[in-house]
Write a protein that holds these residues in place. Sequence first.
Motif, PDB file in Angstrom:
ATOM      1  N   VAL A   1       9.445  13.282   3.495  1.00 31.79           N
ATOM      2  CA  VAL A   1       8.142  13.141   4.149  1.00 31.79           C
ATOM      3  C   VAL A   1       7.565  11.756   3.886  1.00 31.79           C
ATOM      4  O   VAL A   1       7.907  11.100   2.898  1.00 31.79           O
ATOM      5  CB  VAL A   1       7.155  14.232   3.699  1.00 31.79           C
ATOM      6  CG1 VAL A   1       7.686  15.612   4.035  1.00 31.79           C
ATOM      7  CG2 VAL A   1       6.845  14.137   2.218  1.00 31.79           C
ATOM      8  N   TYR A   2       6.673  11.343   4.777  1.00 31.65           N
ATOM      9  CA  TYR A   2       6.081  10.006   4.704  1.00 31.65           C
ATOM     10  C   TYR A   2       4.674  10.046   5.316  1.00 31.65           C
ATOM     11  O   TYR A   2       4.283  11.033   5.952  1.00 31.65           O
ATOM     12  CB  TYR A   2       6.954   8.997   5.451  1.00 31.65           C
ATOM     13  CG  TYR A   2       7.061   9.270   6.935  1.00 31.65           C
ATOM     14  CD1 TYR A   2       6.291   8.563   7.853  1.00 31.65           C
ATOM     15  CD2 TYR A   2       7.921  10.260   7.428  1.00 31.65           C
ATOM     16  CE1 TYR A   2       6.367   8.824   9.218  1.00 31.65           C
ATOM     17  CE2 TYR A   2       8.007  10.529   8.777  1.00 31.65           C
ATOM     18  CZ  TYR A   2       7.230   9.810   9.683  1.00 31.65           C
ATOM     19  OH  TYR A   2       7.302  10.087  11.017  1.00 31.65           O
ATOM     20  N   ASP A   3       3.928   8.979   5.154  1.00 35.89           N
ATOM     21  CA  ASP A   3       2.587   8.849   5.713  1.00 35.89           C
ATOM     22  C   ASP A   3       2.719   8.280   7.123  1.00 35.89           C
ATOM     23  O   ASP A   3       2.985   7.093   7.303  1.00 35.89           O
ATOM     24  CB  ASP A   3       1.754   7.915   4.831  1.00 35.89           C
ATOM     25  CG  ASP A   3       0.307   7.799   5.286  1.00 35.89           C
ATOM     26  OD1 ASP A   3       0.030   8.050   6.478  1.00 35.89           O
ATOM     27  OD2 ASP A   3      -0.541   7.417   4.458  1.00 35.89           O
TER      28      ASP A   3
ATOM     29  N   PRO B   1       4.048   4.258  10.306  1.00 35.46           N
ATOM     30  CA  PRO B   1       4.384   4.911  11.576  1.00 35.46           C
ATOM     31  C   PRO B   1       5.835   4.768  11.999  1.00 35.46           C
ATOM     32  O   PRO B   1       6.304   5.523  12.850  1.00 35.46           O
ATOM     33  CB  PRO B   1       3.449   4.226  12.583  1.00 35.46           C
ATOM     34  CG  PRO B   1       3.180   2.888  11.988  1.00 35.46           C
ATOM     35  CD  PRO B   1       3.152   3.110  10.505  1.00 35.46           C
ATOM     36  N   ASN B   2       6.559   3.830  11.415  1.00 41.10           N
ATOM     37  CA  ASN B   2       7.955   3.603  11.793  1.00 41.10           C
ATOM     38  C   ASN B   2       8.845   3.687  10.555  1.00 41.10           C
ATOM     39  O   ASN B   2       9.311   2.666  10.037  1.00 41.10           O
ATOM     40  CB  ASN B   2       8.107   2.238  12.467  1.00 41.10           C
ATOM     41  CG  ASN B   2       7.274   2.134  13.732  1.00 41.10           C
ATOM     42  OD1 ASN B   2       7.425   2.932  14.651  1.00 41.10           O
ATOM     43  ND2 ASN B   2       6.384   1.147  13.767  1.00 41.10           N
TER      44      ASN B   2
ATOM     45  N   GLY C   1       3.556   6.385  -3.474  1.00 38.99           N
ATOM     46  CA  GLY C   1       4.948   6.159  -3.111  1.00 38.99           C
ATOM     47  C   GLY C   1       5.076   6.220  -1.601  1.00 38.99           C
ATOM     48  O   GLY C   1       4.168   6.704  -0.906  1.00 38.99           O
ATOM     49  N   GLN C   2       6.196   5.733  -1.078  1.00 38.72           N
ATOM     50  CA  GLN C   2       6.371   5.669   0.369  1.00 38.72           C
ATOM     51  C   GLN C   2       7.028   6.918   0.933  1.00 38.72           C
ATOM     52  O   GLN C   2       6.715   7.330   2.048  1.00 38.72           O
ATOM     53  CB  GLN C   2       7.210   4.430   0.711  1.00 38.72           C
ATOM     54  CG  GLN C   2       7.111   3.991   2.159  1.00 38.72           C
ATOM     55  CD  GLN C   2       7.746   2.629   2.396  1.00 38.72           C
ATOM     56  OE1 GLN C   2       8.162   1.963   1.457  1.00 38.72           O
ATOM     57  NE2 GLN C   2       7.821   2.224   3.653  1.00 38.72           N
ATOM     58  N   TYR C   3       7.953   7.529   0.164  1.00 34.46           N
ATOM     59  CA  TYR C   3       8.681   8.704   0.645  1.00 34.46           C
ATOM     60  C   TYR C   3       8.743   9.761  -0.455  1.00 34.46           C
ATOM     61  O   TYR C   3       8.820   9.440  -1.646  1.00 34.46           O
ATOM     62  CB  TYR C   3      10.106   8.340   1.061  1.00 34.46           C
ATOM     63  CG  TYR C   3      10.168   7.371   2.226  1.00 34.46           C
ATOM     64  CD1 TYR C   3       9.933   7.802   3.525  1.00 34.46           C
ATOM     65  CD2 TYR C   3      10.458   6.021   2.012  1.00 34.46           C
ATOM     66  CE1 TYR C   3       9.993   6.914   4.603  1.00 34.46           C
ATOM     67  CE2 TYR C   3      10.516   5.129   3.075  1.00 34.46           C
ATOM     68  CZ  TYR C   3      10.279   5.581   4.364  1.00 34.46           C
ATOM     69  OH  TYR C   3      10.326   4.706   5.417  1.00 34.46           O
TER      70      TYR C   3
ATOM     71  N   GLY D   1       4.481  12.912   7.999  1.00 30.15           N
ATOM     72  CA  GLY D   1       5.538  13.122   8.972  1.00 30.15           C
ATOM     73  C   GLY D   1       6.784  13.625   8.277  1.00 30.15           C
ATOM     74  O   GLY D   1       6.963  13.411   7.063  1.00 30.15           O
ATOM     75  N   LEU D   2       7.653  14.299   9.005  1.00 27.87           N
ATOM     76  CA  LEU D   2       8.871  14.880   8.439  1.00 27.87           C
ATOM     77  C   LEU D   2      10.109  14.163   8.977  1.00 27.87           C
ATOM     78  O   LEU D   2      10.210  13.905  10.175  1.00 27.87           O
ATOM     79  CB  LEU D   2       8.979  16.362   8.774  1.00 27.87           C
ATOM     80  CG  LEU D   2       8.217  17.358   7.896  1.00 27.87           C
ATOM     81  CD1 LEU D   2       6.714  17.174   8.022  1.00 27.87           C
ATOM     82  CD2 LEU D   2       8.589  18.788   8.271  1.00 27.87           C
TER      83      LEU D   2
END
Length: 333
Positions: free
Chosen positions: A127-129, A134-135, A210-212, A239-240
């Motif tokens: 998962v991420y923000d 967005p990319n 963290g990013q991920y 996002g997944l």
Amino acid sequence: MRKLSLLLILLLALSACTSVKTEESKEVNIYSARNYDVDKDLLIQFENETGIKVNLFEGKGDELIERLKLEQSEPIADIFMTVGAETLYPALQNDLLADLGINKDTLESGYYGDKWVALTRRARVIVYDKVNNPNPTVQNLNDLTDPQYSDQILSRSSTSSYNLALMAHQIQLNGKDATKELMLGLVNNFARTPTGNDRDQAKAVIAGLGQYAIMNTYYVAAMERSSEPEEVKVANQIGLIYPNETHVNISWIGQIKNSPNPTNAQLLIEFLLSETAQKEYAEKNGEYPVLNTIPVSSLLLPWGDFNKAEIDYETLGQYSIETVQLFDEVGWE
């Protein structure tokens, strides 16, 4: 006359025994590591529909397996249900399960055996923000080991059964050396000492720690349905990413060999595999159903489809000891 009286007494005694047996058989005993409200609601529904009393005993999967082994000569439980396939191997190796006589025609292929059946499926994803990132530039677990993500990866601790199953699966697929390299790369990129549950990893991503992060899909659903506004906000912002070959673990159920109430056990298993129950698991707990007759739920549909990695659920637990050893070797706390 005396013989007739004795015969009458015997018949009455047999009748009394039959009555007691019938009364005793109107129950089913479950050892469960699935501690979810949706399960309790379904068990109440089963009681109401059948009149069969459900006695629920909860605990951790590995601890319940040990209890079943101790009680093997005189089982107390009729059913064992749990959250991960890693417990399937010791259950089969110790001959704890009975053959299942249920209809498997409507079940997804690969999610049942002679003595067990999956209740639900759960994917472990990245998962991420999606607002601030967005990319995303990763597609699988190995991407997370790239040095560019130093101090950017978030995860639960190595004691998590979800991580144990994930890395045992890696050993099963790719061998011990490749899995050690993967684990070491992740540890080197950890943003912090692993802590908290899956929800905490998602919160940490949105907080910018963290990013991920690595987490199970159904926790996203739990956060979307949460009564805490902050959790709902986090769920809407993450996002997944389904890895190219996604690790899919199962929550499974089996009937205990020589259980005291086998008929009731079969009835309950069939009930939990019904369309009604499977829809409840999907809509209320965000778990993927195992029936091929159920369309993707409105809750799961936005997450998209994915390719499941090949996995042998019956031998997954065989790699548990090696996995724990690797956790220690690479310093995954």
